[in-house]
Motif scaffolding. Structure first.
Motif, PDB file in Angstrom:
ATOM      1  N   LEU A   1     -61.108 -46.897   8.898  1.00 11.14           N
ATOM      2  CA  LEU A   1     -60.501 -47.876   8.011  1.00 11.14           C
ATOM      3  C   LEU A   1     -61.596 -48.747   7.420  1.00 11.14           C
ATOM      4  CD1 LEU A   1     -57.868 -49.208   6.959  1.00 11.14           C
ATOM      5  CD2 LEU A   1     -58.020 -50.735   8.941  1.00 11.14           C
ATOM      6  N   VAL A   2     -61.600 -48.889   6.105  1.00  7.99           N
ATOM      7  CA  VAL A   2     -62.619 -49.685   5.426  1.00  7.99           C
ATOM      8  C   VAL A   2     -62.345 -51.165   5.690  1.00  7.99           C
ATOM      9  CG1 VAL A   2     -63.630 -50.304   3.197  1.00  7.99           C
ATOM     10  CG2 VAL A   2     -62.967 -47.932   3.651  1.00  7.99           C
ATOM     11  N   LEU A   3     -63.328 -51.866   6.256  1.00  4.96           N
ATOM     12  CA  LEU A   3     -63.216 -53.308   6.525  1.00  4.96           C
ATOM     13  C   LEU A   3     -63.836 -54.124   5.404  1.00  4.96           C
ATOM     14  CD1 LEU A   3     -64.149 -53.383  10.327  1.00  4.96           C
ATOM     15  CD2 LEU A   3     -61.868 -53.401   9.296  1.00  4.96           C
ATOM     16  N   GLU A   4     -64.979 -53.682   4.900  1.00  3.53           N
ATOM     17  CA  GLU A   4     -65.638 -54.295   3.743  1.00  3.53           C
ATOM     18  C   GLU A   4     -65.834 -53.188   2.724  1.00  3.53           C
ATOM     19  OE1 GLU A   4     -69.308 -56.170   4.778  1.00  3.53           O
ATOM     20  OE2 GLU A   4     -68.389 -57.529   6.211  1.00  3.53           O
ATOM     21  N   PRO A   5     -65.710 -53.488   1.440  1.00  8.50           N
ATOM     22  CA  PRO A   5     -65.832 -52.441   0.426  1.00  8.50           C
ATOM     23  C   PRO A   5     -67.084 -51.579   0.633  1.00  8.50           C
ATOM     24  CG  PRO A   5     -65.203 -54.506  -0.596  1.00  8.50           C
ATOM     25  CD  PRO A   5     -65.499 -54.801   0.848  1.00  8.50           C
TER      26      PRO A   5
ATOM     27  N   SER B   1     -73.771 -50.778   0.595  1.00  8.56           N
ATOM     28  CA  SER B   1     -73.192 -51.637   1.632  1.00  8.56           C
ATOM     29  C   SER B   1     -71.786 -51.181   1.968  1.00  8.56           C
ATOM     30  CB  SER B   1     -73.166 -53.095   1.167  1.00  8.56           C
ATOM     31  OG  SER B   1     -72.259 -53.249   0.088  1.00  8.56           O
ATOM     32  N   GLY B   2     -71.277 -51.728   3.058  1.00 10.31           N
ATOM     33  CA  GLY B   2     -69.914 -51.448   3.454  1.00 10.31           C
ATOM     34  C   GLY B   2     -69.796 -51.314   4.955  1.00 10.31           C
ATOM     35  N   GLN B   3     -68.569 -51.537   5.449  1.00 10.96           N
ATOM     36  CA  GLN B   3     -68.294 -51.393   6.872  1.00 10.96           C
ATOM     37  C   GLN B   3     -66.943 -50.721   7.058  1.00 10.96           C
ATOM     38  OE1 GLN B   3     -68.516 -55.258   8.740  1.00 10.96           O
ATOM     39  NE2 GLN B   3     -70.682 -55.003   9.184  1.00 10.96           N
ATOM     40  N   VAL B   4     -66.869 -49.915   8.102  1.00 10.40           N
ATOM     41  CA  VAL B   4     -65.616 -49.261   8.460  1.00 10.40           C
ATOM     42  C   VAL B   4     -65.365 -49.460   9.945  1.00 10.40           C
ATOM     43  CG1 VAL B   4     -65.740 -47.520   6.638  1.00 10.40           C
ATOM     44  CG2 VAL B   4     -66.720 -47.027   8.876  1.00 10.40           C
ATOM     45  N   LYS B   5     -64.085 -49.388  10.320  1.00 12.98           N
ATOM     46  CA  LYS B   5     -63.727 -49.422  11.730  1.00 12.98           C
ATOM     47  C   LYS B   5     -63.460 -47.983  12.141  1.00 12.98           C
ATOM     48  CE  LYS B   5     -61.237 -51.969  15.118  1.00 12.98           C
ATOM     49  NZ  LYS B   5     -60.560 -53.222  15.339  1.00 12.98           N
ATOM     50  N   LEU B   6     -64.264 -47.521  13.094  1.00 12.51           N
ATOM     51  CA  LEU B   6     -64.231 -46.120  13.510  1.00 12.51           C
ATOM     52  C   LEU B   6     -64.137 -46.066  15.019  1.00 12.51           C
ATOM     53  CD1 LEU B   6     -64.678 -43.074  13.007  1.00 12.51           C
ATOM     54  CD2 LEU B   6     -67.105 -43.543  12.868  1.00 12.51           C
ATOM     55  N   GLY B   7     -63.016 -45.591  15.530  1.00 12.04           N
ATOM     56  CA  GLY B   7     -62.837 -45.483  16.975  1.00 12.04           C
ATOM     57  C   GLY B   7     -62.942 -46.813  17.689  1.00 12.04           C
ATOM     58  N   GLY B   8     -62.466 -47.890  17.072  1.00  8.57           N
ATOM     59  CA  GLY B   8     -62.513 -49.198  17.692  1.00  8.57           C
ATOM     60  C   GLY B   8     -63.830 -49.935  17.513  1.00  8.57           C
ATOM     61  N   GLU B   9     -64.794 -49.316  16.850  1.00  7.34           N
ATOM     62  CA  GLU B   9     -66.092 -49.949  16.623  1.00  7.34           C
ATOM     63  C   GLU B   9     -66.326 -50.125  15.125  1.00  7.34           C
ATOM     64  OE1 GLU B   9     -68.920 -47.332  18.397  1.00  7.34           O
ATOM     65  OE2 GLU B   9     -68.396 -47.911  20.439  1.00  7.34           O
ATOM     66  N   VAL B  10     -67.117 -51.129  14.787  1.00  8.27           N
ATOM     67  CA  VAL B  10     -67.466 -51.385  13.398  1.00  8.27           C
ATOM     68  C   VAL B  10     -68.790 -50.682  13.088  1.00  8.27           C
ATOM     69  CG1 VAL B  10     -68.007 -53.152  11.689  1.00  8.27           C
ATOM     70  CG2 VAL B  10     -66.239 -53.579  13.408  1.00  8.27           C
TER      71      VAL B  10
END
Length: 143
Positions: A91-95, A100-109
């Motif tokens: 799930l994308v947390l920051e664009p 740049s960008g951040q995703v939530k993957l398996g409970g981790e950022v």
């Protein structure tokens, strides 16, 4: 006396195998230990000991070592750690953009970048992990 020298050499070679991990020193150590046993029981000369050591070591290197390497040199059947992440959804947390960008993957950022550098994914988008590049998830929205 020669049996003690072969015994000590065998133990030292087997112990030194822990530093290399390629099973070569272990095979030589096995040859030295068997030579120690034969030397002790039969009271053979140094020349016979050397021949026994050479023959046993060659047999171990050519016969036993390849079997052990095939058995223990296999990668794990179930991917673990970062190898298990490609194909998972995130799930994308920051664009997510090219830089740049951040995703939530398996409970981790995780930091992330798109698989196609021309694409951008807004916050809340579901993406799929294509690969892990260092500490960055390379993601794609899919078709």
């Amino acid at each position: 006396m020669a049996a003690i020298v072969w015994l000590v050499a065998g133990i030292l070679l087997a112990a030194a195998e822990m530093l290399t991990g390629d099973l070569t020193l272990l095979m030589l150590g096995g040859g030295a230990l068997l030579t120690a046993g034969i030397s002790f029981t039969a009271g053979t000369s140094v020349i016979v000991d050397a021949i026994v050591f050479a023959v046993v070591s060659v047999v171990l290197m050519l016969g036993v070592r390849p079997v052990l390497l095939r058995h223990y040199g296999k990668p794990p059947l179930i991917p673990t750690n970062a190898d298990a992440l490609p194909g998972k959804s995130a799930l994308v947390l920051e664009p997510v953009t090219e830089h740049s960008g951040q995703v939530k993957l398996g409970g981790e950022v995780w930091t992330a970048r798109p698989f196609d550098p021309t694409e951008e994914y807004p916050e809340g988008t579901k993406v799929f992990v294509m690969k892990i590049d260092g500490a960055t998830a390379v993601v794609w929205k899919g078709p």
